[in-house]
Structure formats: C-alpha cells, structure tokens
Motif scaffolding. Sequence first.
Motif, PDB file in Angstrom:
ATOM      1  N   UNK A  12       3.489  -4.196  -0.879  1.00 55.17           N
ATOM      2  CA  UNK A  12       3.488  -4.831  -2.188  1.00 55.17           C
ATOM      3  C   UNK A  12       2.446  -4.250  -3.124  1.00 55.17           C
ATOM      4  N   UNK A  13       1.264  -3.953  -2.593  1.00 52.61           N
ATOM      5  CA  UNK A  13       0.213  -3.371  -3.426  1.00 52.61           C
ATOM      6  C   UNK A  13       0.614  -1.971  -3.884  1.00 52.61           C
ATOM      7  N   UNK A  14       1.172  -1.174  -2.969  1.00 50.20           N
ATOM      8  CA  UNK A  14       1.628   0.167  -3.349  1.00 50.20           C
ATOM      9  C   UNK A  14       2.767   0.100  -4.369  1.00 50.20           C
ATOM     10  N   UNK A  15       3.670  -0.864  -4.193  1.00 50.60           N
ATOM     11  CA  UNK A  15       4.780  -1.010  -5.134  1.00 50.60           C
ATOM     12  C   UNK A  15       4.290  -1.455  -6.506  1.00 50.60           C
ATOM     13  N   UNK A  16       3.212  -2.259  -6.545  1.00 47.42           N
ATOM     14  CA  UNK A  16       2.654  -2.640  -7.843  1.00 47.42           C
ATOM     15  C   UNK A  16       2.080  -1.427  -8.568  1.00 47.42           C
ATOM     16  N   UNK A  17       1.402  -0.571  -7.832  1.00 49.24           N
ATOM     17  CA  UNK A  17       0.865   0.644  -8.447  1.00 49.24           C
ATOM     18  C   UNK A  17       1.985   1.542  -8.970  1.00 49.24           C
ATOM     19  N   UNK A  18       3.027   1.707  -8.166  1.00 54.07           N
ATOM     20  CA  UNK A  18       4.151   2.538  -8.605  1.00 54.07           C
ATOM     21  C   UNK A  18       4.908   1.889  -9.759  1.00 54.07           C
ATOM     22  N   UNK A  19       5.035   0.564  -9.741  1.00 53.28           N
ATOM     23  CA  UNK A  19       5.724  -0.143 -10.813  1.00 53.28           C
ATOM     24  C   UNK A  19       4.993  -0.041 -12.141  1.00 53.28           C
ATOM     25  N   UNK A  20       3.661   0.050 -12.067  1.00 51.12           N
ATOM     26  CA  UNK A  20       2.912   0.177 -13.312  1.00 51.12           C
ATOM     27  C   UNK A  20       3.069   1.563 -13.939  1.00 51.12           C
ATOM     28  N   UNK A  21       3.537   2.537 -13.166  1.00 51.44           N
ATOM     29  CA  UNK A  21       3.749   3.887 -13.693  1.00 51.44           C
ATOM     30  C   UNK A  21       5.146   4.079 -14.272  1.00 51.44           C
TER      31      UNK A  21
END
Length: 54
Positions: A12-21
């Motif tokens: 989830x944390x990695x997906x949040x970082x990718x989602x912000x890009x």
Amino acid sequence: MKVIGIILIIFGVLAMLLGSMMYGDIGVSAMIGAITAVLSGIGFLISSKKPKIQ
C-alpha cells in the motif's frame, strides 16, 4: 496473518508513492487502491492478536 498484513502495508505504501506520480483519474484510483491495501493490512494485523475470553 501477520505476514499478510505486513505485505499489504508495504504494498500500500509503495502504491501510494506510485499513485502520486500518475496523472489525473488514474492516479486517484491508484491512491484509493493503496489506501484500501493499507487498511486491509492493519485489519489483518489487528485480527492476528488472540481475543481475550472472559
């Protein structure tokens, strides 16, 4: 259960970082999925504790 919870939180944390890009609606939907993964991971960690029987 703890392993699944930890994996979901990391994902989830990695997906949040990718989602912000990401741009536009795709980024918003990725962030929603990331929040869902984090909350599910927290739920798995909470449910892995043994309940107290009175």
